[in-house]
Enzyme design. Structure first.
Site, PDB file in Angstrom:
ATOM      1  N   ASP A 199       0.821  -1.204   0.000  1.00 30.66           N
ATOM      2  CA  ASP A 199       0.000   0.000   0.000  1.00 30.66           C
ATOM      3  C   ASP A 199       0.865   1.268   0.000  1.00 30.66           C
ATOM      4  O   ASP A 199       1.783   1.386   0.827  1.00 30.66           O
ATOM      5  CB  ASP A 199      -0.854  -0.025   1.277  1.00 30.66           C
ATOM      6  CG  ASP A 199      -2.012   0.942   1.216  1.00 30.66           C
ATOM      7  OD1 ASP A 199      -2.900   0.747   0.376  1.00 30.66           O
ATOM      8  OD2 ASP A 199      -2.029   1.894   2.023  1.00 30.66           O
ATOM      9  N   GLU A 245       2.061  -0.177  -4.706  1.00 31.41           N
ATOM     10  CA  GLU A 245       1.112   0.853  -5.134  1.00 31.41           C
ATOM     11  C   GLU A 245       1.801   2.204  -4.987  1.00 31.41           C
ATOM     12  O   GLU A 245       2.299   2.525  -3.910  1.00 31.41           O
ATOM     13  CB  GLU A 245      -0.139   0.800  -4.258  1.00 31.41           C
ATOM     14  CG  GLU A 245      -1.204   1.778  -4.746  1.00 31.41           C
ATOM     15  CD  GLU A 245      -2.110   2.312  -3.664  1.00 31.41           C
ATOM     16  OE1 GLU A 245      -3.210   2.743  -3.979  1.00 31.41           O
ATOM     17  OE2 GLU A 245      -1.701   2.302  -2.475  1.00 31.41           O
TER      18      GLU A 245
HETATM   19  C1  NOJ Z   1      -4.429   2.827  -0.915  1.00 38.68           C
HETATM   20  C2  NOJ Z   1      -5.497   1.817  -0.704  1.00 38.68           C
HETATM   21  O1  NOJ Z   1      -5.685   1.084  -1.876  1.00 38.68           O
HETATM   22  C3  NOJ Z   1      -6.720   2.586  -0.273  1.00 38.68           C
HETATM   23  O2  NOJ Z   1      -7.882   1.789  -0.266  1.00 38.68           O
HETATM   24  C4  NOJ Z   1      -6.444   3.185   1.084  1.00 38.68           C
HETATM   25  O3  NOJ Z   1      -7.516   3.996   1.466  1.00 38.68           O
HETATM   26  C5  NOJ Z   1      -5.166   4.023   1.082  1.00 38.68           C
HETATM   27  N1  NOJ Z   1      -4.086   3.420   0.354  1.00 38.68           N
HETATM   28  C6  NOJ Z   1      -4.691   4.257   2.486  1.00 38.68           C
HETATM   29  O4  NOJ Z   1      -4.236   3.049   3.035  1.00 38.68           O
END
Ligand code: NOJ
Length: 563
Positions: free
Chosen positions: A200, A257
């Protein structure tokens, strides 16, 4: 280019809360997932990416973790998890966990200790700063879910940083003890047998230690701190350390990500010799059309823009690094609503077209739950029907803050809210789409009567079987995995067509993104001795001339050309 199993794999993303409920509490759970593994096997995917299943107070549906070593009560127990892992492995499916280590929940034991006093030994697990002399926050950064990125804590009279909600305090990666504790936790899961991590917002973990103010964009209240924490000063050092200490010791799949990542950075993150990650998720195509308030003021976008973005990533990561390919996930609207056409007339054919376009690109494709049956966006009339913290906070800030009208905001929500992807998986045409026997935590999309898994499995022409075939093709033809990409018909605003080349094989991918009937033209310099149609979303005469051919609305075809 080295071959690797994760380059040849197809990943299926599960948002557990909305996938399948086994105990009637209205919330999806691990036993629910176990009951659907045969379905995933039938689709043919290789890896399941499980969105967070750890203990969490669910301020952000599990992306706020209060214990990395426990399963969320609503989802089941660690025994359920072990069973899920064993049952998945039995079927040849791998399980990729969601690693969330930019922040924890404010209910994590580390944070509870950290906030208790300035001399607690966990104090510097998080990012604490003194107020400015006038009592205001240390800088002007805004948080992703609204308001300041700093929250004042009475107990010790200091602010802590939270790039997301105030219940998601950012960990202090400068502290080597934090990093070691995280690596231990990662090893604990890997030793249990999980097969990798989707990390993440992992490119946000290194912050510029001067914490400078950001520029305040027009019409906004807070500064944009992203230049000081996206791809920050020590990010590559941290990822190389993580790789050395953890990742390199296992044969796993990793994807980071990364908001705000460009291809140059992505090469640094994913080039094999640099030993960091295997793939990144970038946001360029999903940000198309973003306006003054980002996705909440969505505008038009052109196909040539999409082609430019995909082509840049295909070309610039061709020799070094590797692409991840996705149209949608739990943070994005439904693929067919966003990039295709979700009207009754064109939903099926455009969903297949999108699948073709993505799955024939070079990279590892990700399918988001429900995409394989062409699930669409939902249109709740009331803001109270929405559950997502990002949507609700944005509504509050923009509508109550007088920046957007209620109507404009609801229109944007219908187009872009994360809850579009979070309505329950549609299994059949029974009550609540067969997702739960109780009351679902978020309402089911009313179109489940006609769009559901049971219907798709009974129709040999369904989107489901089309995805199944795309996945089989990937397993059959190396050119789909490793072939070099070349864009053709670059300036066309309706047709996205490209070639993939490996040895004497060339894949020709033709997709029509419009409901019109544009003419496809194969460039003269593309020659071949024989052609074979591999897949198409309309009936096509195998003998059809392809040098010049008229396409039907949202038509997609893939040919294998041999020289
Ligand atoms: C990216 C995640 O995919 C999302 O769902 C989340 O709200 C944020 N990061 C914070 O963790």
């Amino acid at each position: 280019m080295n071959k690797a199993w994760w380059k040849e794999a197809v990943v299926y993303q599960i948002y557990p809360r909305s996938f399948k409920d086994s105990n009637g509490d209205g919330i999806g759970d691990l036993q629910g997932i176990i009951s659907k593994l045969d379905y995933l096997n039938k689709l043919g995917i290789d890896v399941i990416w499980l969105c967070p299943v750890y203990q969490s107070p669910n301020d952000d549906n599990g992306y706020d973790i209060s214990d990395y070593y426990q399963i969320m009560d609503e989802f089941g127990t660690m025994d359920d998890f072990d069973q899920l892992l064993a049952e998945a492995h039995k079927r040849g499916l791998k399980v990729m966990m969601n690693l969330v280590v930019n922040h924890t929940s404010d209910e994590h034991a580390w944070f509870i200790a950290s906030r208790s006093s300035t001399d607690n030994d966990k104090r510097d697990y998080y990012i604490w700063k003194k107020p400015k002399p006038d009592g205001s926050p240390p800088n002007n950064w805004g948080a992703a879910f609204g308001g300041s990125a700093w929250e004042y804590d009475e107990q010790t009279g200091e602010y802590y940083l939270h790039l997301f909600s105030k219940k998601q305090p950012d960990l202090n990666w400068e502290n080597p003890r934090v990093r070691q504790d995280i690596y231990e936790m990662m090893k604990w899961w890997l030793d249990k047998g999980v097969d990798g991590f989707r990390m993440d917002v992992i490119n946000l973990i290194s912050k510029d230690q001067n914490f400078p103010d950001g520029v305040v964009p027009e019409g906004h209240e807070y500064g944009d701190g992203s230049p000081f924490y996206m791809n920050g000063p020590r990010i590559h050092e941290f990822l190389q350390e993580m790789n050395r200490e953890v990742l390199s010791k296992y044969d796993i799949i990793t994807v980071g990500e990364m908001p705000g990542v460009d291809t140059e950075q992505a090469r640094l993150y994913t080039a094999e010799h640099r030993r960091e990650l295997q793939m990144v998720f970038h946001f360029e195509h999903v940000s198309l059309g973003d306006g003054q308030y980002g996705k909440w003021s969505p505008g038009e976008w052109k196909l040539t823009d999409l082609k430019r973005i995909f082509s840049k990533w295909q070309t610039e990561l061709d020799q070094e690094g590797w692409n991840s390919l996705y149209w949608s996930n739990h943070d994005q609207p439904r693929a067919v609503s966003r990039f295709g056409n979700d009207s009754e007339e064109y939903r099926e054919v455009s969903a297949k077209m999108l699948a073709t376009c993505l799955h024939m690109l070079k990279g590892t494709p990700y399918i988001y739950q429900g995409e394989e049956i062409g699930m669409t966006n939902v249109r709740f009339e009331q803001i109270d029907d929405y559950r997502d913290i990002e949507t609700l906070n944005a509504y509050r800030d923009l509508v109550q803050g007088g920046k957007l009208s209620h109507e404009a905001m609801m229109k944007a929500i219908h187009e872009r809210s994360r809850d579009n992807a979070r309505t329950p998986m549609q299994w059949n045409d029974q009550k609540h789409a067969g997702f739960t026997t109780g009351t679902p935590w978020i309402a089911v999309n009313p179109n489940y009567k006609s769009i559901n898994v049971e219907q798709a499995l009974n129709d040999p022409n369904s989107i489901f079987y089309y995805y199944q075939k795309l996945i089989q093709l990937r397993k059959t033809y190396d050119v789909i995995v490793y072939g070099q990409y070349r864009l053709i018909m670059e300036e066309d605003e309706q047709i996205y067509a490209y070639l993939r080349q490996l040895g004497n094989q060339t894949l020709l991918v033709i997709t029509n993104f419009s409901e019109e009937q544009p003419v496809f033209r194969l460039p003269d310099n593309v020659t071949y001795s024989s052609k074979q149609l591999l897949i198409s979303n309309y009936n096509v005469d195998e003998q059809d001339e392809i040098r010049q051919t008229k396409l039907r609305p949202y038509e997609a075809r893939v040919y294998l050309l041999t020289t």
